[in-house]
Design a protein around this motif. Structure first.
Motif, PDB file in Angstrom:
ATOM      1  N   PRO A   1     -10.792   4.451  28.215  1.00 37.16           N
ATOM      2  CA  PRO A   1      -9.775   3.847  27.038  1.00 37.16           C
ATOM      3  C   PRO A   1      -8.367   5.163  26.786  1.00 37.16           C
ATOM      4  O   PRO A   1      -8.515   6.050  26.895  1.00 37.16           O
ATOM      5  CB  PRO A   1     -10.484   3.582  26.003  1.00 37.16           C
TER       6      PRO A   1
ATOM      7  N   LYS B   1      -6.408   4.861  23.831  1.00 38.74           N
ATOM      8  CA  LYS B   1      -6.607   4.704  22.471  1.00 38.74           C
ATOM      9  C   LYS B   1      -8.263   5.979  21.635  1.00 38.74           C
ATOM     10  O   LYS B   1      -9.060   5.623  22.339  1.00 38.74           O
ATOM     11  CB  LYS B   1      -7.004   3.484  21.643  1.00 38.74           C
TER      12      LYS B   1
ATOM     13  N   SER C   1     -12.136   4.070  20.984  1.00 33.22           N
ATOM     14  CA  SER C   1     -12.017   3.096  21.562  1.00 33.22           C
ATOM     15  C   SER C   1     -13.010   3.157  22.926  1.00 33.22           C
ATOM     16  O   SER C   1     -12.879   4.098  23.726  1.00 33.22           O
ATOM     17  CB  SER C   1     -11.088   2.258  21.770  1.00 33.22           C
TER      18      SER C   1
ATOM     19  N   ASP D   1     -12.737   0.170  25.079  1.00 35.31           N
ATOM     20  CA  ASP D   1     -12.473  -0.737  25.893  1.00 35.31           C
ATOM     21  C   ASP D   1     -11.994  -0.408  27.553  1.00 35.31           C
ATOM     22  O   ASP D   1     -10.626   0.726  26.998  1.00 35.31           O
ATOM     23  CB  ASP D   1     -11.419  -1.710  25.328  1.00 35.31           C
TER      24      ASP D   1
ATOM     25  N   GLN E   1      -3.091  -2.827  26.080  1.00 34.88           N
ATOM     26  CA  GLN E   1      -5.308  -2.391  24.991  1.00 34.88           C
ATOM     27  C   GLN E   1      -5.118  -4.408  25.042  1.00 34.88           C
ATOM     28  O   GLN E   1      -6.290  -4.276  24.394  1.00 34.88           O
ATOM     29  CB  GLN E   1      -4.886  -3.088  23.559  1.00 34.88           C
TER      30      GLN E   1
ATOM     31  N   THR F   1      -8.395  -5.802  28.944  1.00 40.30           N
ATOM     32  CA  THR F   1      -9.592  -5.257  29.153  1.00 40.30           C
ATOM     33  C   THR F   1     -10.579  -6.241  29.729  1.00 40.30           C
ATOM     34  O   THR F   1     -10.999  -7.036  30.202  1.00 40.30           O
ATOM     35  CB  THR F   1     -10.457  -4.961  27.374  1.00 40.30           C
TER      36      THR F   1
END
Length: 398
Positions: free
Chosen positions: A156, A158, A161, A163, A175, A178
């Motif tokens: 990830p 972010k 996060s 994901d 983003q 995923t």
């Protein structure tokens, strides 16, 4: 008298010499005695003109020949396409491919379930290489009958996060693309719908139906290419797979019963940590992509690996005159045989895409030798379906 004749002869000779000199001097030089046409014949401008005209004719000829050759090639190409174009069966996967526009559609379009989801699609041992690059990830491969899809995964980016991002390079990540949105969530939704009735009737998840309705016992491979640090990715991947694991839909190995097959098998490649895959000595549901050029190594077996892959060009070297040498053919046979003896699926990547005759030849050799998985980059190839489906009815995106 003789003296008189000699004087007359000398006098006439001098006279002739003077006349000749006078004639030459009156014309400027002896060159003026040449006929006019000879002067024109040796002019350099005339030679250049003839050369330019010949060169122009050669260029025109090559141009016309090129146009004719191009038209013949296009004619053959479109004729092969029509001949090998399979009929697309009417099912939900076909319409999903047409209706998909963004990653969120992968689950949204499954909300209205259709009982003929994958009806008529024949599963085949083909690996959708770099599947996330396709116009419609996952579903385009399913519509073609591929039983394996590949996703390159990254950590990830972010904060807070979990994901995992999917893409070929770090710069290409977004983003919304995923591992969950493109693969895990839609696969979960498909299996949930296909297995709803059997789970209710049997009150158990010991029986399952795979994604291909024409062959419900076929297992789908989710191939994860670890691009970020493998040790750091490992806990994220395990957590992402929990939804499929909780339904008992992941193929797994345990020390008592060996392999228990499910509708999905997860294979880890790239920077995947082999030591973490084998660290659990009682249970595993993530399998390794072992190196095919080291497949005889006893550390690799079907308790920890499922695929065994390598680059075709790196393993075999260059193919001269678009043919394998006898040594290369022997190596292909030996590698595929060694993988098969261990219960692993051999796969070569970096296979040639051009020229088409060479591509057909390579695919033919691999299939004849019992390759476990055919690496497929381009579904639109006119050669793919004759070799793999034998003119079946799977969908082809042109």
């Amino acid at each position: 008298m003789a003296l008189d004749l000699e004087r007359r002869y000398s006098s006439s000779e001098v006279s002739l010499s003077q006349q000749s000199n006078t004639s030459i001097s009156s014309h400027g030089s002896w060159k003026s005695l040449l006929p006019p046409y000879k002067k024109e014949h040796i002019q350099p401008d005339s030679k250049k003109s003839i050369f330019s005209e010949s060169w122009f004719r050669v260029v025109i000829f090559l141009f016309v020949a090129g146009i004719i050759a191009t038209l013949i090639w296009l004619s053959l190409l479109f004729r092969l396409s029509r001949r090998n174009h399979p009929k697309a069966p009417f099912n939900r996967v076909s319409s999903l491919v047409d209706d998909w526009h963004a990653p969120e559609d992968s689950v949204r379009l499954l909300s209205q379930w259709s009982s003929d989801f994958s009806q008529g699609i024949t599963p085949m041992p083909c690996h959708s290489h770099n599947d996330y690059w396709r116009a419609v990830p996952l579903f385009e491969a399913l519509s073609a009958g591929c039983t394996s899809v590949e996703a390159d995964i990254y950590l990830p980016t972010k904060p807070d996060s979990e994901d995992l991002l999917v893409g070929h390079t770090a710069k290409s990540l977004t983003q919304d693309r995923t591992l969950q949105s493109l693969y895990i969530d839609p696969l979960f939704k498909i299996l949930e719908n296909l297995n709803h009735d059997s789970a209710v009737l049997n009150h158990s998840t010991s029986t399952w139906k795979g994604v291909f309705q024409s062959s419900p016992n076929t297992t789908m491979t989710l191939f994860l290419d670890f691009k970020s640090n493998g040790v750091e990715l490992w806990p994220y991947v395990n957590k992402q797979l929990e939804s499929l694991r909780s339904k008992n839909w992941l193929t797994h190995w345990n020390s008592l019963t060996g392999i228990t097959w499910g509708p999905i098998i997860v294979v880890a490649s790239g920077n995947a940590p082999f030591n973490l895959i084998t660290s659990n000595i009682t249970y595993r549901d993530i399998f390794y992509d072992a190196p095919l050029d080291d497949v005889t190594n006893p550390v690799y077996n079907n308790s920890n690996s499922y695929y065994t892959s390598c680059s075709l060009s790196r393993s075999l070297g260059k193919q001269w005159m678009w043919k394998f040498s006898s040594a290369q053919l022997s190596k292909i046979e030996a590698q595929i045989s060694a993988a098969s003896n261990k219960g692993l699926k051999a796969r070569y990547w970096d296979t040639p895409a051009w020229p088409l005759t060479f591509k057909e030849y390579v695919l033919g050799v691999l299939i004849e030798n019992g390759i476990g998985m055919v690496n497929v980059d381009d579904f639109s190839s006119t050669l793919y379906f004759p070799l793999m489906t034998r003119f079946g009815q799977n969908r082809l995106i042109w």
